[in-house]
Scaffold this motif. Structure first.
Motif, mmCIF file in Angstrom:
data_model
loop_
_atom_site.group_PDB
_atom_site.id
_atom_site.type_symbol
_atom_site.label_atom_id
_atom_site.label_comp_id
_atom_site.label_asym_id
_atom_site.label_seq_id
_atom_site.Cartn_x
_atom_site.Cartn_y
_atom_site.Cartn_z
ATOM 1 N N LEU A 221 -4.522 -15.533 -5.912
ATOM 2 C CA LEU A 221 -5.755 -16.216 -5.562
ATOM 3 C C LEU A 221 -6.757 -15.274 -4.903
ATOM 4 C CD1 LEU A 221 -6.198 -19.313 -5.926
ATOM 5 C CD2 LEU A 221 -6.129 -19.463 -3.462
ATOM 6 N N PHE A 222 -6.334 -14.035 -4.666
ATOM 7 C CA PHE A 222 -7.212 -13.079 -3.997
ATOM 8 C C PHE A 222 -8.475 -12.836 -4.805
ATOM 9 C CE2 PHE A 222 -4.049 -10.415 -1.284
ATOM 10 C CZ PHE A 222 -3.789 -11.534 -0.542
ATOM 11 N N THR A 223 -9.565 -12.644 -4.083
ATOM 12 C CA THR A 223 -10.774 -12.140 -4.712
ATOM 13 C C THR A 223 -10.812 -10.632 -4.476
ATOM 14 O OG1 THR A 223 -11.942 -12.648 -2.684
ATOM 15 C CG2 THR A 223 -12.051 -14.280 -4.420
ATOM 16 N N LEU A 224 -11.745 -9.964 -5.120
ATOM 17 C CA LEU A 224 -11.786 -8.501 -5.001
ATOM 18 C C LEU A 224 -11.842 -8.000 -3.553
ATOM 19 C CD1 LEU A 224 -14.005 -7.267 -7.949
ATOM 20 C CD2 LEU A 224 -11.643 -6.667 -7.491
ATOM 21 N N PRO A 225 -12.713 -8.552 -2.704
ATOM 22 C CA PRO A 225 -12.763 -8.023 -1.340
ATOM 23 C C PRO A 225 -11.434 -8.148 -0.596
ATOM 24 C CG PRO A 225 -14.675 -9.370 -1.758
ATOM 25 C CD PRO A 225 -13.766 -9.550 -2.931
ATOM 26 N N LEU A 226 -10.573 -9.071 -0.996
ATOM 27 C CA LEU A 226 -9.263 -9.194 -0.352
ATOM 28 C C LEU A 226 -8.248 -8.288 -1.011
ATOM 29 C CD1 LEU A 226 -8.894 -13.039 -0.035
ATOM 30 C CD2 LEU A 226 -9.879 -11.413 1.542
ATOM 31 N N GLY A 227 -8.319 -8.222 -2.323
ATOM 32 C CA GLY A 227 -7.334 -7.461 -3.066
ATOM 33 C C GLY A 227 -7.448 -5.967 -2.813
ATOM 34 N N ILE A 228 -8.670 -5.482 -2.685
ATOM 35 C CA ILE A 228 -8.872 -4.042 -2.539
ATOM 36 C C ILE A 228 -8.153 -3.485 -1.310
ATOM 37 C CG2 ILE A 228 -10.594 -2.250 -2.141
ATOM 38 C CD1 ILE A 228 -12.433 -3.801 -4.004
ATOM 39 N N PRO A 229 -8.359 -4.040 -0.111
ATOM 40 C CA PRO A 229 -7.634 -3.483 1.035
ATOM 41 C C PRO A 229 -6.116 -3.597 0.873
ATOM 42 C CG PRO A 229 -9.395 -4.913 1.789
ATOM 43 C CD PRO A 229 -9.300 -5.096 0.308
ATOM 44 N N THR A 230 -5.645 -4.672 0.270
ATOM 45 C CA THR A 230 -4.209 -4.815 0.062
ATOM 46 C C THR A 230 -3.689 -3.699 -0.817
ATOM 47 O OG1 THR A 230 -4.610 -7.168 0.069
ATOM 48 C CG2 THR A 230 -2.442 -6.461 -0.638
ATOM 49 N N PHE A 231 -4.439 -3.427 -1.868
ATOM 50 C CA PHE A 231 -4.008 -2.391 -2.795
ATOM 51 C C PHE A 231 -4.097 -1.008 -2.145
ATOM 52 C CE2 PHE A 231 -4.856 0.795 -6.036
ATOM 53 C CZ PHE A 231 -3.809 0.576 -6.899
ATOM 54 N N ILE A 232 -5.218 -0.736 -1.503
ATOM 55 C CA ILE A 232 -5.419 0.597 -0.926
ATOM 56 C C ILE A 232 -4.418 0.850 0.189
ATOM 57 C CG2 ILE A 232 -7.047 2.074 0.313
ATOM 58 C CD1 ILE A 232 -9.259 0.881 -1.330
ATOM 59 N N GLY A 233 -4.020 -0.214 0.894
ATOM 60 C CA GLY A 233 -3.036 -0.062 1.955
ATOM 61 C C GLY A 233 -1.756 0.616 1.492
ATOM 62 N N GLN A 234 -1.494 0.571 0.194
ATOM 63 C CA GLN A 234 -0.268 1.175 -0.318
ATOM 64 C C GLN A 234 -0.442 2.640 -0.689
ATOM 65 O OE1 GLN A 234 1.035 -1.302 -3.507
ATOM 66 N NE2 GLN A 234 0.834 -3.162 -2.299
ATOM 67 N N TYR A 235 -1.662 3.146 -0.641
ATOM 68 C CA TYR A 235 -1.895 4.538 -1.024
ATOM 69 C C TYR A 235 -2.593 5.282 0.104
ATOM 70 C CZ TYR A 235 -0.734 3.095 -5.689
ATOM 71 O OH TYR A 235 -0.071 2.595 -6.764
ATOM 72 N N THR A 236 -1.815 5.877 0.987
ATOM 73 C CA THR A 236 -2.486 6.573 2.076
ATOM 74 C C THR A 236 -2.790 8.007 1.689
ATOM 75 O OG1 THR A 236 -0.301 6.960 2.936
ATOM 76 C CG2 THR A 236 -1.602 5.241 3.990
ATOM 77 N N GLN A 237 -2.110 8.516 0.680
ATOM 78 C CA GLN A 237 -2.155 9.955 0.499
ATOM 79 C C GLN A 237 -3.244 10.464 -0.416
ATOM 80 O OE1 GLN A 237 1.939 10.627 -0.465
ATOM 81 N NE2 GLN A 237 2.374 9.357 1.294
ATOM 82 N N ASP A 238 -3.698 9.673 -1.308
ATOM 83 C CA ASP A 238 -4.680 10.176 -2.244
ATOM 84 C C ASP A 238 -5.844 9.211 -2.320
ATOM 85 O OD1 ASP A 238 -5.849 11.807 -4.079
ATOM 86 O OD2 ASP A 238 -4.006 12.113 -5.193
ATOM 87 N N LYS A 239 -7.033 9.766 -2.540
ATOM 88 C CA LYS A 239 -8.208 8.894 -2.587
ATOM 89 C C LYS A 239 -8.525 8.446 -3.998
ATOM 90 C CE LYS A 239 -10.511 11.060 1.298
ATOM 91 N NZ LYS A 239 -9.637 12.232 1.412
ATOM 92 N N VAL A 240 -7.859 9.056 -4.962
ATOM 93 C CA VAL A 240 -8.286 8.863 -6.335
ATOM 94 C C VAL A 240 -8.128 7.414 -6.797
ATOM 95 C CG1 VAL A 240 -7.557 9.418 -8.660
ATOM 96 C CG2 VAL A 240 -8.090 11.241 -7.092
ATOM 97 N N LEU A 241 -6.952 6.832 -6.561
ATOM 98 C CA LEU A 241 -6.755 5.447 -7.009
ATOM 99 C C LEU A 241 -7.604 4.460 -6.213
ATOM 100 C CD1 LEU A 241 -2.966 5.390 -7.896
ATOM 101 C CD2 LEU A 241 -4.904 5.238 -9.447
ATOM 102 N N PRO A 242 -7.646 4.590 -4.877
ATOM 103 C CA PRO A 242 -8.548 3.704 -4.140
ATOM 104 C C PRO A 242 -9.990 3.784 -4.629
ATOM 105 C CG PRO A 242 -7.082 4.802 -2.613
ATOM 106 C CD PRO A 242 -6.797 5.391 -3.964
ATOM 107 N N MET A 243 -10.449 4.988 -4.942
ATOM 108 C CA MET A 243 -11.827 5.123 -5.409
ATOM 109 C C MET A 243 -12.011 4.481 -6.776
ATOM 110 S SD MET A 243 -13.638 6.284 -3.175
ATOM 111 C CE MET A 243 -14.348 7.603 -2.227
#
Lengths: 275, 295, 435
Positions: A221-243
């Motif tokens: 049920l997440f919208t993008l503004p909710l999903g993005i931090p959840t997803f990025i929270g799993q990638y601390t080491q690289d900026k490529v996927l978060p970007m």
């Protein structure tokens, strides 16, 4: 004189371009990063923007995250909210502006009160209320509270008031009832304000954070503004996927803007004057 | 007489039909929570519901809670820093983008673009741009240019405000710029032409015509900004999460934490009323100001 | 004017009537919520158990693997792993459960369990464990005891994860700091350890820091916790909610840690201290939880060693926490679903050698004693640390208190307050939390 002026003009032109570059750099950087290979060492800034490029990040994101679901949710919620806001607000604003009934002043005052109730200040009881109604973690729960702001009605009423009564009276003489007047006189003439409010409602809800943050529990049920931090929270080491996911979230709205640029520019001035 | 009565009744009924859908939603999701909040604030109230009636205890408690005042002060700081910054930057951008220039439309679109991005996106961009040790964009750029010193944008108690306010300004200026542009376009050209004939330089024209005529718009933006800034939460939560320590934690985050991290919904509801009070006062001022503006 | 008053009267009446209706609605909906099946998409399929987890990065992958393994055994109900953000996990879990929208399966840290119990978030497991014949003797009894509240078991212990000390062998060997066994020997004394790290700094090449460590968030708090308890500090808070945090010891621990930043042993304000060690050119050593082990193993070219965080202040005491499986309260669940969930717990526990591969000291004693576990590199280097871990005394406020301590440590390390102020503010915040 002319010479001096043109030097000043060139200077201002340079300043304008400089401002544009500074304002856009983060966005360009974000998009450029989304095409970089994971794990690449960046030794100087220029390398952020130069090849090699890859589309692999997009493949990874679409495969491993629910970004499509979130995007569909954002789109779905924003569209439904926009459609409903337009429907119920035009109806109410029409009644306030053009139907002569008792308590119309009172209702207007009552809605004005709502301008002073920000969601942010009532978020806790709103959560409890929505919960009682069984709305938490449902699409309805994301949608309904977003419809309850009275700002749109106040703006539309002011606009509808400006529609000449003669038009309505002549329609009445032709035998039209209020529904006809609403559909055939008010809506066509109120096009500008309606489109404007629709655009702003859409952008506002596409980006809304605080309420969905509380009201959406499950990932589906997440919208993008909710999903993005959840997803990025799993990638601390690289900026490529978060970007990449940031780019995916931003590009549709930027395209939307390019398409509706004129309306948006017009709309802002409208809301500014009447707001 | 009875026909007239009938018509009045009929009108009432029609109006009711048109007003009903919105009014119901408005009552449930805007008005009722205010009352519900007042009720909750009189109780010890956990996530699982009502616990004990404690009267005004929640109110007396937050009045003596230094973390409440700290959070309110942080919000106030944000308002004090961000409002003038945003107004000046918006005005500057509007003046730049309203000049006669072949790139006018491009400028406007470019200056407005950050406004379109979601708060999550701008927050992560801010974090990534400001990271130290060559990992963030600015740090990397400085290294490339040969500057070895590290700047800790999100750790230094002063710089962290610069970062947050800067990010917010970058994000939201476009909107206010558009308001200014529409006001600029309402200024009749004749005024400038007359001034030019009188030999007034462009900068003189700016000070004696443009800026005075923008005063109502500035007042409007000022009030809109004050109201919006008192509600600040999302970008601070995502960028610093209120840190370092509690140095940037705004009031809404404190309320949110009390409610959903410490399970004190009643206490949170009571604190909301402090914010509510501030916002009501500001809204009243705004209503009064816009009404005077209309006259 | 009178018309205005009349209108105001009507307004009040409307609001009151409306409030009455809403108050009635409360009872109706709450009493019905047990039976109502919400048709929304989020409700798990009939034969699917929703599992909310808080694991990310390396360990997240191992848990995902365990879930897939379990689903491959064709269980009656498959498990769907939903990964949530660690920072938001508990807030989300508790709000979701409070509105009857929680998952079937959840993870709780053992320190958090009393709070979840207090807020009525967790269900006792005894009945369902018996139903599927779960053998309680297979798990670590200390953690199991902590999972037992009022005679009922609320969680299945999965692991213990202490904070340990990693080092890059290549860098240290080049600096001549490893012994003949190719190992780093750390002095077990505060002053000597500090001097040792200073000495390391002088021996390392330009630009490489001795230690990569965070200056905010969980990790500084964890080693402050360890050092405070190494000084034999009294419990931060007792189960009777008495604040016992000792000022002199706490301040001493804070100031000791600060020296490492102030004297260039740890780079200040490092945002991403994992990368800084993992890139093999930022720092020689690194302190964090054991779960980093698997990520480190996957880095090509990294030769590393691991040992327990040194005993600096006399008594061996370490920070650690335990992951446990819980059954969140869920109105539309039933005994069958819960028993199926227990089967999943049993499967994961028995196969937790996979979880050990992620780096954790697993709670299943059979796995811990197995040859497979002994064969895993690194794990045996720190397996006994688990015996020295100091937990919070069980109380429903551990996590908010932990949060408060962290915030005040952050502000202290960022230079915004002195250690004494950090202590005073911590106490003030704890008092605010437990009122």
């Amino acid at each position: 004189m002319t010479n001096k002026k043109s030097i000043g003009g060139i200077l201002l032109e340079i300043v304008s371009i400089l401002c544009m570059v500074i304002i856009l750099i983060p966005v360009v950087w974000m998009i450029a990063m989304s095409f970089k290979t994971e794990g690449q060492q960046i030794s100087n800034t220029w390398q952020y923007f130069t090849p090699p490029y890859t589309l692999q990040n997009y493949v990874t994101i679409f495969q491993t995250s629910k970004v499509l679901t979130w995007m569909m949710n954002s789109l779905f919620v924003a569209l439904i909210v926009t459609a409903l806001v337009i429907t119920i607000s035009t109806m109410a604003a029409f009644a306030l502006a053009k139907i002569r009934f008792r308590y119309s002043k009172f209702m207007y005052f009552f809605f004005l009160l709502g301008l002073m109730v920000p969601t942010e200040a009532t978020i806790v009881p709103l959560f409890v209320t929505a919960n009682r109604l069984g709305l938490i973690d449902t699409y309805l729960g994301l949608i309904l509270p977003a419809l309850a702001g009275s700002m749109n009605i106040i703006i539309m009423r002011a606009f509808f008031m400006g529609i000449p009564n003669d038009l309505i009276e002549s329609a009445t003489i032709d035998g039209a009832n209020e529904l006809h007047i609403f559909l055939q006189v008010i809506l066509p003439l109120g096009r500008t304000v309606i489109v404007t409010i629709a655009i702003f409602t859409f952008i506002g809800n596409w980006n809304s954070y605080l309420w969905p943050y509380l009201a959406a529990m499950s990932e589906d049920l997440f919208t993008l503004p909710l999903g993005i931090p959840t997803f990025i929270g799993q990638y601390t080491q690289d900026k490529v996927l978060p970007m990449t996911i940031n780019t995916i979230a931003s590009v549709p709205i930027i395209i939307f803007f390019i398409v509706f640029e004129k309306q948006i520019v017009k709309g802002i001035s409208l809301s500014g004057i009447k707001g | 007489m009875s026909a007239k009565r009938k018509r009045i009744w009929r009108n009432d009924l029609v109006a009711l039909v048109f007003l009903l859908p919105f009014t119901v939603l408005y009552m449930v999701f805007t008005i009722y929570p205010v009352i519900q909040g007042l009720y909750m604030s009189l109780f010890k109230w956990g996530l699982m519901g009502k616990q004990d009636f404690i009267g005004a205890d929640n109110y007396t408690r937050f009045l003596g809670d230094k973390f409440f005042w700290g959070a309110l002060w942080n919000t106030t700081k944000f308002v004090l820093y961000s409002t003038p910054t945003i107004i000046l930057m918006s005005l500057g951008l509007a003046l730049l983008a309203n000049r006669r220039s072949p790139l006018k439309r491009l400028y406007r679109a470019a200056y407005f673009t950050p406004n379109l991005l979601s708060v999550s996106v701008i927050s992560f961009l801010a974090i990534y741009i400001l990271q130290p040790y060559g990992m963030g964009f600015i740090s990397n750029l400085l290294k490339t240019l040969g500057v070895q010193e590290e700047i800790f944008f999100l750790k230094d108690p002063q710089l962290v405000w610069v970062s947050i306010v800067g990010t917010t300004a970058w994000w939201t200026c476009g909107y206010n710029m558009m308001l200014y542009i529409s006001a600029l376009q309402d200024i009749p050209d004749q005024l400038y032409e007359a001034a030019a004939i009188d030999g007034a330089s462009p900068s003189k024209q700016l000070w004696s015509i443009t800026l005075p005529l923008l005063k109502p718009t500035t007042l409007l933006i000022l009030l809109l900004q004050l109201i919006a800034s008192f509600k600040v939460f999302a970008q601070i939560r995502l960028i610093t999460n209120g840190g370092p320590g509690h140095a940037t934690r705004p009031l809404i985050q404190y309320i949110y934490q009390a409610a959903f991290e410490k399970n004190r919904l009643g206490y949170a509801a009571a604190m909301s009323y402090a914010l509510f009070l501030i916002l009501v006062v500001l809204s009243l001022i705004q209503l009064k100001a816009t009404r005077e503006g209309d006259r | 004017m009178t018309a205005f008053k009349k209108l105001l009267g009507i307004l009040l009446a409307m609001i009151m009537l409306f409030s009455g209706v809403m108050a009635l609605a409360e009872d109706v909906i709450v009493s019905e919520s047990g039976e109502v099946e919400n048709p929304e998409a989020i409700v798990a399929g009939e034969n699917e158990l929703i599992f909310w987890s808080l694991f990310s990065g390396g360990e997240g992958g191992y848990m995902e693997g365990l879930v897939e393994q379990y689903n491959a055994t064709n269980p009656k109900m498959t498990v769907r792993n939903v990964k949530l953000n660690w920072g938001e996990y508990y807030t989300k879990l508790m709000t979701a459960v409070s509105v009857g929208k929680g998952p079937d399966i959840g993870i709780s840290h053992i320190a958090k369990l009393p709070e979840l119990y207090d807020q009525k978030v967790v269900t006792p497991l005894d009945e369902y464990a018996t139903a599927m014949g779960f053998d309680w003797s297979q798990v670590n009894q200390n953690t199991l005891q902590a999972a037992t509240i009022d005679g009922k078991i609320y969680a299945v212990p999965l692991d213990t994860h202490p904070e340990v000390f990693f080092y890059n062998k290549t860098i240290l060997r080049d600096a001549g700091l490893l012994n003949e066994n190719d190992e780093l020997v750390l002095p077990q004394d505060a002053e000597e350890f500090y001097q040792f790290m200073l000495d390391m700094k002088s021996k390392l090449p330009e630009g490489i820091y001795p230690l990569s460590f965070s200056s905010a968030g969980d990790d500084p708090w964890r080693i402050i916790w360890a050092m405070y308890h190494q000084m034999d500090g009294a419990p931060v808070i007792t189960s009777d909610l008495e604040i016992k945090l000792e000022k002199d010891k706490y301040v001493a621990a804070l100031e000791y840690l600060k020296k490492f930043y102030d004297n260039g042993i740890i780079p200040v304000n490092l945002e991403d201290f994992y990368s800084y060690f993992m890139n093999m050119r930022g720092a020689a050593t690194f302190i964090t939880g054991v779960w980093a082990t698997s990520s480190l193993e996957n880095i090509e070219g990294l030769e590393f060693g691991v040992q327990s965080f040194p005993v600096l202040f006399g008594k061996n005491a370490q920070w650690g926490d335990s992951h446990t499986f819980i059954l969140p309260v869920k109105p539309d669940s039933n005994a069958e679903r819960m028993t199926e969930a227990m089967k999943f717990f049993d499967f994961v526990s028995k196969n937790s050698i996979v979880w050990a591969s992620a780096g954790h000291v697993v709670a299943n004693v059979n796995v811990l004693q197995s040859e497979e576990f002994a064969a895993l590199p690194y794990r045996s280097d720190y397996a006994d640390v688990a015996n020295y871990v100091v937990f919070f005394e069980p109380n429903p406020f551990s996590y908010p208190i932990r949060g408060a301590m962290m915030q005040q440590i952050d502000a202290f390390l960022a230079g915004n307050q002195t250690a004494e102020e950090a202590y005073d503010n911590t106490i003030a915040e704890i008092e605010e939390i437990i009122f």
